[in-house]
Scaffold this motif. Structure first.
Motif, PDB file in Angstrom:
ATOM      1  N   TRP A   1      -6.848   4.152   3.694  1.00 48.48           N
ATOM      2  CA  TRP A   1      -7.084   4.464   2.283  1.00 48.48           C
ATOM      3  C   TRP A   1      -7.690   3.244   1.571  1.00 48.48           C
ATOM      4  O   TRP A   1      -7.535   2.104   2.029  1.00 48.48           O
ATOM      5  CB  TRP A   1      -5.776   4.867   1.608  1.00 48.48           C
ATOM      6  CG  TRP A   1      -5.322   6.246   1.983  1.00 48.48           C
ATOM      7  CD1 TRP A   1      -4.279   6.568   2.791  1.00 48.48           C
ATOM      8  CD2 TRP A   1      -5.907   7.486   1.571  1.00 48.48           C
ATOM      9  NE1 TRP A   1      -4.174   7.936   2.907  1.00 48.48           N
ATOM     10  CE2 TRP A   1      -5.154   8.527   2.171  1.00 48.48           C
ATOM     11  CE3 TRP A   1      -6.992   7.826   0.759  1.00 48.48           C
ATOM     12  CZ2 TRP A   1      -5.451   9.882   1.982  1.00 48.48           C
ATOM     13  CZ3 TRP A   1      -7.285   9.171   0.564  1.00 48.48           C
ATOM     14  CH2 TRP A   1      -6.523  10.181   1.167  1.00 48.48           C
ATOM     15  N   PRO A   2      -8.368   3.469   0.450  1.00 48.92           N
ATOM     16  CA  PRO A   2      -9.022   2.356  -0.246  1.00 48.92           C
ATOM     17  C   PRO A   2      -8.094   1.198  -0.608  1.00 48.92           C
ATOM     18  O   PRO A   2      -8.552   0.047  -0.652  1.00 48.92           O
ATOM     19  CB  PRO A   2      -9.598   3.018  -1.506  1.00 48.92           C
ATOM     20  CG  PRO A   2      -9.885   4.433  -1.071  1.00 48.92           C
ATOM     21  CD  PRO A   2      -8.755   4.780  -0.134  1.00 48.92           C
ATOM     22  N   ASP A   3      -6.790   1.478  -0.840  1.00 47.42           N
ATOM     23  CA  ASP A   3      -5.904   0.360  -1.190  1.00 47.42           C
ATOM     24  C   ASP A   3      -5.768  -0.616  -0.025  1.00 47.42           C
ATOM     25  O   ASP A   3      -5.841  -1.843  -0.198  1.00 47.42           O
ATOM     26  CB  ASP A   3      -4.534   0.858  -1.684  1.00 47.42           C
ATOM     27  CG  ASP A   3      -3.782   1.742  -0.677  1.00 47.42           C
ATOM     28  OD1 ASP A   3      -4.361   2.084   0.379  1.00 47.42           O
ATOM     29  OD2 ASP A   3      -2.613   2.095  -0.952  1.00 47.42           O
ATOM     30  N   LEU A   4      -5.610  -0.098   1.197  1.00 49.47           N
ATOM     31  CA  LEU A   4      -5.516  -0.992   2.345  1.00 49.47           C
ATOM     32  C   LEU A   4      -6.878  -1.573   2.706  1.00 49.47           C
ATOM     33  O   LEU A   4      -6.964  -2.744   3.106  1.00 49.47           O
ATOM     34  CB  LEU A   4      -4.924  -0.259   3.558  1.00 49.47           C
ATOM     35  CG  LEU A   4      -4.736  -1.127   4.811  1.00 49.47           C
ATOM     36  CD1 LEU A   4      -3.874  -2.350   4.523  1.00 49.47           C
ATOM     37  CD2 LEU A   4      -4.137  -0.314   5.966  1.00 49.47           C
ATOM     38  N   GLU A   5      -7.938  -0.792   2.548  1.00 46.76           N
ATOM     39  CA  GLU A   5      -9.279  -1.326   2.829  1.00 46.76           C
ATOM     40  C   GLU A   5      -9.547  -2.593   2.014  1.00 46.76           C
ATOM     41  O   GLU A   5     -10.030  -3.607   2.539  1.00 46.76           O
ATOM     42  CB  GLU A   5     -10.359  -0.274   2.527  1.00 46.76           C
ATOM     43  CG  GLU A   5     -11.776  -0.796   2.811  1.00 46.76           C
ATOM     44  CD  GLU A   5     -12.878   0.073   2.227  1.00 46.76           C
ATOM     45  OE1 GLU A   5     -14.013  -0.433   2.101  1.00 46.76           O
ATOM     46  OE2 GLU A   5     -12.627   1.247   1.890  1.00 46.76           O
ATOM     47  N   ALA A   6      -9.205  -2.547   0.726  1.00 47.31           N
ATOM     48  CA  ALA A   6      -9.449  -3.707  -0.139  1.00 47.31           C
ATOM     49  C   ALA A   6      -8.659  -4.925   0.339  1.00 47.31           C
ATOM     50  O   ALA A   6      -9.187  -6.049   0.381  1.00 47.31           O
ATOM     51  CB  ALA A   6      -9.088  -3.362  -1.585  1.00 47.31           C
ATOM     52  N   LEU A   7      -7.397  -4.706   0.729  1.00 49.93           N
ATOM     53  CA  LEU A   7      -6.575  -5.821   1.206  1.00 49.93           C
ATOM     54  C   LEU A   7      -7.080  -6.353   2.546  1.00 49.93           C
ATOM     55  O   LEU A   7      -7.055  -7.570   2.797  1.00 49.93           O
ATOM     56  CB  LEU A   7      -5.118  -5.374   1.338  1.00 49.93           C
ATOM     57  CG  LEU A   7      -4.369  -5.144   0.015  1.00 49.93           C
ATOM     58  CD1 LEU A   7      -3.024  -4.466   0.271  1.00 49.93           C
ATOM     59  CD2 LEU A   7      -4.169  -6.471  -0.719  1.00 49.93           C
ATOM     60  N   MET A   8      -7.536  -5.461   3.417  1.00 48.93           N
ATOM     61  CA  MET A   8      -8.079  -5.904   4.708  1.00 48.93           C
ATOM     62  C   MET A   8      -9.311  -6.772   4.512  1.00 48.93           C
ATOM     63  O   MET A   8      -9.497  -7.788   5.191  1.00 48.93           O
ATOM     64  CB  MET A   8      -8.399  -4.687   5.589  1.00 48.93           C
ATOM     65  CG  MET A   8      -7.157  -3.960   6.108  1.00 48.93           C
ATOM     66  SD  MET A   8      -7.529  -2.343   6.836  1.00 48.93           S
ATOM     67  CE  MET A   8      -8.492  -2.827   8.276  1.00 48.93           C
TER      68      MET A   8
ATOM     69  N   VAL B   1       0.839  -1.200   0.000  1.00 51.48           N
ATOM     70  CA  VAL B   1       0.000   0.000   0.000  1.00 51.48           C
ATOM     71  C   VAL B   1       0.872   1.247   0.000  1.00 51.48           C
ATOM     72  O   VAL B   1       2.065   1.201   0.314  1.00 51.48           O
ATOM     73  CB  VAL B   1      -0.949   0.029   1.222  1.00 51.48           C
ATOM     74  CG1 VAL B   1      -1.840  -1.206   1.235  1.00 51.48           C
ATOM     75  CG2 VAL B   1      -0.184   0.145   2.534  1.00 51.48           C
ATOM     76  N   SER B   2       0.258   2.372  -0.347  1.00 58.52           N
ATOM     77  CA  SER B   2       0.996   3.643  -0.323  1.00 58.52           C
ATOM     78  C   SER B   2       1.136   4.132   1.113  1.00 58.52           C
ATOM     79  O   SER B   2       0.251   3.935   1.944  1.00 58.52           O
ATOM     80  CB  SER B   2       0.266   4.695  -1.168  1.00 58.52           C
ATOM     81  OG  SER B   2      -1.011   4.968  -0.627  1.00 58.52           O
TER      82      SER B   2
ATOM     83  N   PRO C   1     -11.987  10.568  11.502  1.00 55.76           N
ATOM     84  CA  PRO C   1     -12.423   9.836  10.299  1.00 55.76           C
ATOM     85  C   PRO C   1     -11.881  10.417   8.997  1.00 55.76           C
ATOM     86  O   PRO C   1     -12.620  10.780   8.089  1.00 55.76           O
ATOM     87  CB  PRO C   1     -13.950   9.951  10.376  1.00 55.76           C
ATOM     88  CG  PRO C   1     -14.183  11.257  11.058  1.00 55.76           C
ATOM     89  CD  PRO C   1     -13.055  11.420  12.047  1.00 55.76           C
ATOM     90  N   ASP C   2     -10.572  10.486   8.934  1.00 55.94           N
ATOM     91  CA  ASP C   2      -9.889  10.936   7.723  1.00 55.94           C
ATOM     92  C   ASP C   2      -8.505  10.306   7.742  1.00 55.94           C
ATOM     93  O   ASP C   2      -8.145   9.589   8.676  1.00 55.94           O
ATOM     94  CB  ASP C   2      -9.810  12.468   7.668  1.00 55.94           C
ATOM     95  CG  ASP C   2      -9.742  13.000   6.235  1.00 55.94           C
ATOM     96  OD1 ASP C   2      -9.110  12.327   5.380  1.00 55.94           O
ATOM     97  OD2 ASP C   2     -10.292  14.081   5.961  1.00 55.94           O
ATOM     98  N   ALA C   3      -7.712  10.618   6.732  1.00 50.85           N
ATOM     99  CA  ALA C   3      -6.385  10.030   6.623  1.00 50.85           C
ATOM    100  C   ALA C   3      -5.490  10.474   7.774  1.00 50.85           C
ATOM    101  O   ALA C   3      -5.682  11.531   8.381  1.00 50.85           O
ATOM    102  CB  ALA C   3      -5.757  10.430   5.286  1.00 50.85           C
ATOM    103  N   TYR C   4      -4.492   9.664   8.064  1.00 51.97           N
ATOM    104  CA  TYR C   4      -3.492   9.950   9.104  1.00 51.97           C
ATOM    105  C   TYR C   4      -2.933  11.359   8.967  1.00 51.97           C
ATOM    106  O   TYR C   4      -2.782  12.083   9.958  1.00 51.97           O
ATOM    107  CB  TYR C   4      -2.377   8.907   8.982  1.00 51.97           C
ATOM    108  CG  TYR C   4      -1.190   9.060   9.903  1.00 51.97           C
ATOM    109  CD1 TYR C   4      -1.137   8.355  11.111  1.00 51.97           C
ATOM    110  CD2 TYR C   4      -0.095   9.853   9.559  1.00 51.97           C
ATOM    111  CE1 TYR C   4      -0.027   8.456  11.950  1.00 51.97           C
ATOM    112  CE2 TYR C   4       1.013   9.966  10.391  1.00 51.97           C
ATOM    113  CZ  TYR C   4       1.045   9.265  11.585  1.00 51.97           C
ATOM    114  OH  TYR C   4       2.135   9.369  12.403  1.00 51.97           O
TER     115      TYR C   4
ATOM    116  N   GLY D   1     -18.668   5.310  -1.795  1.00 59.51           N
ATOM    117  CA  GLY D   1     -18.277   6.620  -1.283  1.00 59.51           C
ATOM    118  C   GLY D   1     -17.273   6.507  -0.143  1.00 59.51           C
ATOM    119  O   GLY D   1     -17.536   5.839   0.862  1.00 59.51           O
ATOM    120  N   ARG D   2     -16.127   7.130  -0.305  1.00 57.36           N
ATOM    121  CA  ARG D   2     -15.072   7.171   0.703  1.00 57.36           C
ATOM    122  C   ARG D   2     -14.360   8.517   0.578  1.00 57.36           C
ATOM    123  O   ARG D   2     -14.272   9.081  -0.503  1.00 57.36           O
ATOM    124  CB  ARG D   2     -14.005   6.075   0.482  1.00 57.36           C
ATOM    125  CG  ARG D   2     -14.540   4.650   0.332  1.00 57.36           C
ATOM    126  CD  ARG D   2     -14.982   4.059   1.671  1.00 57.36           C
ATOM    127  NE  ARG D   2     -15.258   2.624   1.577  1.00 57.36           N
ATOM    128  CZ  ARG D   2     -16.420   2.103   1.177  1.00 57.36           C
ATOM    129  NH1 ARG D   2     -17.411   2.890   0.795  1.00 57.36           N
ATOM    130  NH2 ARG D   2     -16.586   0.786   1.153  1.00 57.36           N
TER     131      ARG D   2
END
Length: 650
Positions: free
Chosen positions: A80-87, A16-17, A46-49, A533-534
């Motif tokens: 982020w969506p990239d890690l969400e998908a992997l989780m 992930v990025s 509820p937002d990015a680090y 939506g994210r």
């Protein structure tokens, strides 16, 4: 011992990025023994680090809770969506960055909402954690979701998803919530989740949406909001922390591992604002003014610099130059840190509170960056409407002096779509910018001075005089901004020195839906989230079409619409979704101020004039606090920050 998910998470991070944002272990982060704590909080921004880590509200509560022997707090941010998908692919639940413990293992999830556009991110975290999205579906073993922050002053759009909204200042109420949960657990959890929610509803400042029934009239508006039992208060009044010196937090600011939007120590020098800008929700809901003392500010700055190694300290408030001892604060701190790398910064400053001496003190130990002012409206007429009385003559005089003293750039903030606004009100922004460049060239004798105008779409907010106003449609806002750009560029000699940044009107309209919506908007939020939506606060992730489509599908069968919630003006007698939540401001006072706005009548600052009976001081049991104390900051023997700590900011 609560399980940690790091073993499952770690193999995913190289894929992930910016994986460093998920590992924790920042300077001044805390990880307490799980078993020793009777009550365990997960605190979420509820937002990015990069946006969430510097948030003062979360940092304060994190320290406060971890100071208690019977409690612990860990932090989490949106993935982020990239890690969400992997989780999702690997079955890794939502986790905290401190102990990488699953959110579902905690007793409470405290969510700080600075903006309504973070609502969909809450749903992502709940779903990843395996917690039922709807509060009604949660059982005795599910954590309690507590919403706070400015956007929680109208929590109705997320009423289906949260258990409690904590209204107002959090320093004291977070401890009281902890006490309630601790006692309920110690008693063997009597009455289950229902009894716990009733006990929380009896806590001052805590609103439990499920304990209120909302009915609607034939016109689509709310007919009534009714408590469901005798133990439920009819209205919930905000919490107000009266003595800021008793709450000198954060003492040890977190130092980020990854790049963040603010990399500095921040010290809140006062809370509240009585300037009376009619568009400003923050100014209205944080009344009255409560100043931190000169000594209190000095101690906090010293503590923050020593604990973090940051080389910049932001002196924060809604209008920092209005502190009654701002000259003493800035001179004292500049003297104290002269010869070190520690510099000071102020957020945007009101023209009428600014002077060159103040600017020189702020920049004495650091780089001389641009000056920032917020006239908000382009014409004097519209500035009377919004009660932001800054004359163009005052602005030109101020920037001329600054340019003469060596400053080279100024940034001006404006809004578009204000009540009663016409094209001409916006086009006058171009004239103001051109006049700033002319004045700057004349004062400095140079042609390289710059003026940047930054323009946002206006969103009417609850608990302000504009809560009844119609919001401008995005097409209107975007058309005016196109005309403004043409006007700026119509004089090429001046226009080439003017930068223009603006936000298009579409996200503002959705923010308006979420800001003034009622419980029916919850189904729109959920549909948008289910449709992907994210991170709606980020332009690259925001989809106007997704929100418009979801609004049509979910609201129109109920007889209301996106336009009904946004571009429609409200009448005096309409029940507003947040009327049962008391910010301290009298509803009649707000209405009268709305009528004054429509008539272009100004309202003075009640810090320096007789009381206007807005209602805040009696309802919160405190008065406006005004200095000066007549004291000075004492020089410190040692001012060097922690050796090497300044490198930890990444």
């Amino acid at each position: 011992m609560a399980p940690t998910v790091f073993a499952e998470l770690e193999p995913l991070l190289p894929r992930v990025s910016k994986p460093v944002q998920y590992v924790g272990g920042e300077l001044n982060a805390q990880l307490k023994d799980w078993e020793s704590a009777a009550v365990r909080w997960a605190l979420m921004y509820p937002d990015a680090y990069e946006v969430g880590l510097p948030n003062q509200g979360v940092m304060i509560l994190y320290e406060l809770l971890n100071e208690r022997a019977d409690a612990l707090a860990e932090r989490c941010y949106s993935v982020w969506p990239d890690l969400e998908a992997l989780m999702r692919e690997h079955g890794v639940p939502a986790f905290t960055v401190d102990g990488h413990r699953p959110l579902g293992a905690f007793d409470l999830l405290g969510v700080s909402f600075s903006t309504e556009l973070g609502y969909t991110n809450l749903l992502t975290s709940l779903d990843l954690a395996g917690i039922p999205l709807h509060a009604a579906d949660r059982g005795i073993d599910d954590l309690v979701v507590v919403a706070g922050g400015h956007a929680a002053f109208n929590p109705e759009p997320i009423a289906d998803f949260i258990d409690v909204a904590a209204i107002g200042d959090g320093e004291e109420v977070v401890g009281e919530i902890t006490d309630v949960v601790k006692q309920w657990k110690a008693e063997g959890r009597p009455g289950g989740r229902a009894e716990l929610l009733l006990r929380l509803a009896a806590t001052d400042g805590c609103y439990v949406p499920s304990l209120y029934t909302v009915t609607y009239g034939d016109d689509g508006a709310i007919a009534a909001v009714t408590p469901v039992g005798e133990r439920v208060p009819r209205t919930v009044t905000k919490r107000t922390t009266t003595d800021l010196d008793s709450w000198p937090y954060p003492k040890k600011p977190l130092v980020p591992l990854a790049e963040t939007v603010h990399e500095r120590a921040s010290v809140e020098i006062f809370r509240g604002c009585t300037r009376g800008c009619r568009f400003c929700q923050a100014g209205m809901i944080t009344r009255p003014v409560r100043e931190r003392s000169l000594a209190g500010v000095g101690e906090m700055v010293d503590s923050a610099v020593r604990a973090s190694g940051f080389d910049e300290v932001g002196l924060l408030s809604l209008s920092s130059a209005d502190h009654s001892e701002i000259a003493e604060i800035t001179k004292g701190l500049a003297d104290r840190y002269e010869g070190t790398n520690t510099s000071l910064s102020l957020p945007s400053t009101r023209v009428d509170a600014f002077n060159i001496d103040l600017a020189n003190e702020i920049s004495r130990n650091g780089r001389r960056s641009g000056l920032t002012f917020a006239p908000e409206g382009g014409s004097e007429r519209i500035r009377r409407v919004i009660n932001k009385m800054v004359s163009e003559d005052d602005l030109i005089r101020t920037v001329s002096e600054a340019f003469a003293q060596g400053w080279r750039q100024v940034k001006l903030y404006f809004m578009c779509g204000l009540p009663t606004e016409e094209d001409e009100d916006v086009l006058q922004i171009a004239d103001m910018a051109h006049n700033v460049i002319r004045a700057g060239r004349e004062a400095s004798g140079r042609n390289d001075v710059r003026c940047t105008i930054s323009i946002g779409g206006f969103v009417p907010k609850p608990h302000t005089p504009f809560q009844w106003a119609a919001q401008a449609h995005p097409d209107v806002v975007d058309d005016r901004l196109r005309k403004l750009r043409a006007a700026v560029n119509s004089n090429r000699k001046l226009g080439r020195n003017v930068g223009m940044r603006y936000h298009d009107g579409q996200p503002s309209l959705i923010e308006g839906l979420l800001a003034r919506g009622d419980r029916r908007v919850g189904r729109v939020i959920e549909r948008v989230w289910r449709d992907g939506g994210r991170f709606d606060g980020w332009s690259e992730h925001f989809s106007y079409e997704r929100w418009v489509g979801a609004s049509a599908a979910e609201l129109e069968p109920l007889g209301v619409s996106l336009d009904w919630f946004t571009t429609r003006e409200r009448g005096r007698d309409e029940v507003l979704p947040w009327d049962h939540l008391d910010s301290g401001l009298e509803r009649d006072w707000l209405w009268d101020d709305w009528q004054d706005a429509l008539s272009g009548r100004e309202q003075d600052d009640c810090r320096w004039t007789p009381c206007f009976d807005c209602g805040v001081c009696p309802s919160t049991g405190t008065d406006i606090q005004v200095g000066p104390s007549g004291t000075k900051l004492i020089p410190l023997a040692v001012v060097n920050p922690v050796a090497g700590a300044s490198d930890a900011s990444g």
